[in-house]
Design an enzyme around this catalytic site. Structure first.
Site, mmCIF file in Angstrom:
data_model
loop_
_atom_site.group_PDB
_atom_site.id
_atom_site.type_symbol
_atom_site.label_atom_id
_atom_site.label_comp_id
_atom_site.label_asym_id
_atom_site.label_seq_id
_atom_site.Cartn_x
_atom_site.Cartn_y
_atom_site.Cartn_z
ATOM 1 N N ASN A 44 0.846 -1.183 0.000
ATOM 2 C CA ASN A 44 0.000 0.000 0.000
ATOM 3 C C ASN A 44 0.890 1.244 0.000
ATOM 4 O O ASN A 44 1.590 1.521 0.972
ATOM 5 C CB ASN A 44 -0.906 -0.012 1.238
ATOM 6 C CG ASN A 44 -1.900 1.137 1.251
ATOM 7 O OD1 ASN A 44 -1.925 1.968 0.349
ATOM 8 N ND2 ASN A 44 -2.723 1.190 2.289
ATOM 9 N N PHE A 45 0.868 1.983 -1.093
ATOM 10 C CA PHE A 45 1.708 3.176 -1.210
ATOM 11 C C PHE A 45 1.247 4.298 -0.278
ATOM 12 O O PHE A 45 2.023 5.190 0.043
ATOM 13 C CB PHE A 45 1.692 3.683 -2.656
ATOM 14 C CG PHE A 45 2.644 2.990 -3.580
ATOM 15 C CD1 PHE A 45 2.917 1.636 -3.451
ATOM 16 C CD2 PHE A 45 3.269 3.685 -4.603
ATOM 17 C CE1 PHE A 45 3.796 0.997 -4.313
ATOM 18 C CE2 PHE A 45 4.158 3.069 -5.474
ATOM 19 C CZ PHE A 45 4.419 1.717 -5.324
ATOM 20 N N LYS A 46 -0.032 4.277 0.129
ATOM 21 C CA LYS A 46 -0.635 5.357 0.920
ATOM 22 C C LYS A 46 -0.322 6.699 0.244
ATOM 23 O O LYS A 46 -0.378 6.794 -0.981
ATOM 24 C CB LYS A 46 -0.170 5.285 2.374
ATOM 25 C CG LYS A 46 -0.588 3.961 3.046
ATOM 26 C CD LYS A 46 -0.478 3.980 4.541
ATOM 27 C CE LYS A 46 -0.998 2.668 5.116
ATOM 28 N NZ LYS A 46 -0.962 2.671 6.596
ATOM 29 N N HIS A 77 -10.355 0.340 4.371
ATOM 30 C CA HIS A 77 -9.122 0.409 5.169
ATOM 31 C C HIS A 77 -9.401 1.205 6.443
ATOM 32 O O HIS A 77 -10.261 2.083 6.455
ATOM 33 C CB HIS A 77 -8.005 1.077 4.358
ATOM 34 C CG HIS A 77 -6.654 0.940 4.970
ATOM 35 N ND1 HIS A 77 -6.210 1.770 5.978
ATOM 36 C CD2 HIS A 77 -5.647 0.060 4.737
ATOM 37 C CE1 HIS A 77 -4.991 1.416 6.334
ATOM 38 N NE2 HIS A 77 -4.624 0.381 5.599
ATOM 39 N N GLU A 82 -6.190 -6.442 9.857
ATOM 40 C CA GLU A 82 -5.135 -5.580 10.391
ATOM 41 C C GLU A 82 -5.576 -4.950 11.709
ATOM 42 O O GLU A 82 -6.439 -4.075 11.701
ATOM 43 C CB GLU A 82 -4.821 -4.430 9.432
ATOM 44 C CG GLU A 82 -4.118 -4.783 8.154
ATOM 45 C CD GLU A 82 -3.756 -3.528 7.372
ATOM 46 O OE1 GLU A 82 -2.575 -3.332 7.101
ATOM 47 O OE2 GLU A 82 -4.662 -2.737 7.047
ATOM 48 N N ILE A 121 -0.708 -0.837 13.075
ATOM 49 C CA ILE A 121 -0.392 -0.300 11.755
ATOM 50 C C ILE A 121 0.682 0.784 11.858
ATOM 51 O O ILE A 121 0.556 1.727 12.642
ATOM 52 C CB ILE A 121 -1.654 0.267 11.068
ATOM 53 C CG1 ILE A 121 -2.640 -0.863 10.754
ATOM 54 C CG2 ILE A 121 -1.291 1.011 9.785
ATOM 55 C CD1 ILE A 121 -3.955 -0.396 10.176
ATOM 56 N N GLY A 138 2.161 -3.703 10.835
ATOM 57 C CA GLY A 138 3.493 -3.804 11.413
ATOM 58 C C GLY A 138 4.426 -4.796 10.757
ATOM 59 O O GLY A 138 5.477 -5.117 11.311
ATOM 60 N N ALA A 141 3.116 -1.423 4.169
ATOM 61 C CA ALA A 141 3.194 -0.062 3.645
ATOM 62 C C ALA A 141 4.495 0.604 4.058
ATOM 63 O O ALA A 141 5.457 0.627 3.303
ATOM 64 C CB ALA A 141 1.983 0.755 4.110
ATOM 65 N N SER A 142 4.542 1.133 5.280
ATOM 66 C CA SER A 142 5.683 1.951 5.701
ATOM 67 C C SER A 142 7.012 1.216 5.653
ATOM 68 O O SER A 142 8.050 1.823 5.372
ATOM 69 C CB SER A 142 5.445 2.503 7.108
ATOM 70 O OG SER A 142 5.283 1.454 8.048
#
Length: 228
Positions: free
Chosen positions: A9-11, A93, A141, A146, A180, A201-202
């Site tokens: 997920n690029f967010k 989400h 999730e 997250i 996470g 993502a992150s």
């Protein structure tokens, strides 16, 4: 969608749009091609067409609205993301919740358009009810994990095992675990616990060496599959 499922997920990180967003998409594509693994990327709506025209891996929207076509300023509908080149979308989400009636309508239209769908839930008790709507996959999730770097695989493994029990009540829907996920070991554990893959993502979007992190993810997923 193919197992192992790795969904990035690029967010809306600094690395998710413009030149850097396109570079990130190409990094993901490179890993996918080199490892013969299908990796899905969920990009900002403004990047869907640009990315979809530049890479061969599946490109998703991060959100769709279940409103009908017409006077809905700012809405992102299934028809719009299909036209933009998306292969599917995330839905519900934790950072972009939708009402149940809107999600149901969006899903029906996505199916008619041949779009894949991933419904996000924040607890395992919702896995089976959402799977009954027949999305392509359900992503569980715990929201408190997250972006923390503390993986659901290690901190809340019971969420995954319970979600696996729930998804088995409905045939033909994949289960993805997220929150996470930061390492190949996290991916390995999540899949050994029974999930079909992971969402992240992150850990990738903020990484100094995203290709290295993603390769670690893929290796963890492959190792888990080999041991099943």
């Amino acid at each position: 969608m193919k197992v192992p499922i790795i969904l990035v997920n690029f967010k809306v990180y600094e690395t998710s749009y413009g030149r850097r967003g396109l570079e990130m998409a190409k990094i993901v594509e490179k890993v996918a091609l080199e490892t013969s693994t299908e990796i899905i990327i969920a990009v900002p709506a403004t990047m869907i067409t640009r990315v979809a025209e530049s890479v061969t891996i599946p490109v998703y929207a991060q959100h769709v609205d279940g409103v009908p076509e017409g006077a809905h300023t700012g809405a992102v509908t299934p028809e719009l993301i299909k036209d933009a080149g998306a292969k599917g979308s995330l839905l519900n989400h934790s950072e972009r919740r939708v009402r149940m009636d809107e999600m149901d309508d969006a899903l029906k239209r996505m199916k008619k358009l041949g779009l894949e769908s991933v419904i996000c839930v924040d607890r395992y008790e919702l896995v089976a009810p959402m799977a009954l709507l027949k999305p392509t996959a359900v992503l569980v999730e715990p929201p408190e994990l997250i972006g923390t770097g503390v993986s659901v695989s290690k901190a809340r493994p019971e969420v995954i095992t319970s979600a696996v029990d729930e998804i088995r009540k409905v045939q033909g829907v994949y289960l993805i675990a997220g929150a996470g996920i930061t390492s190949g070991e996290d991916v390995y554990v999540a899949m050994k616990l029974g999930s079909d893959g992971v969402g992240a993502a992150s850990a990738i979007m903020k990484a100094k060496e995203p290709q290295k992190v993603l390769l670690d993810f893929v290796n963890g997923a492959i190792r888990a599959l080999e041991e099943r």
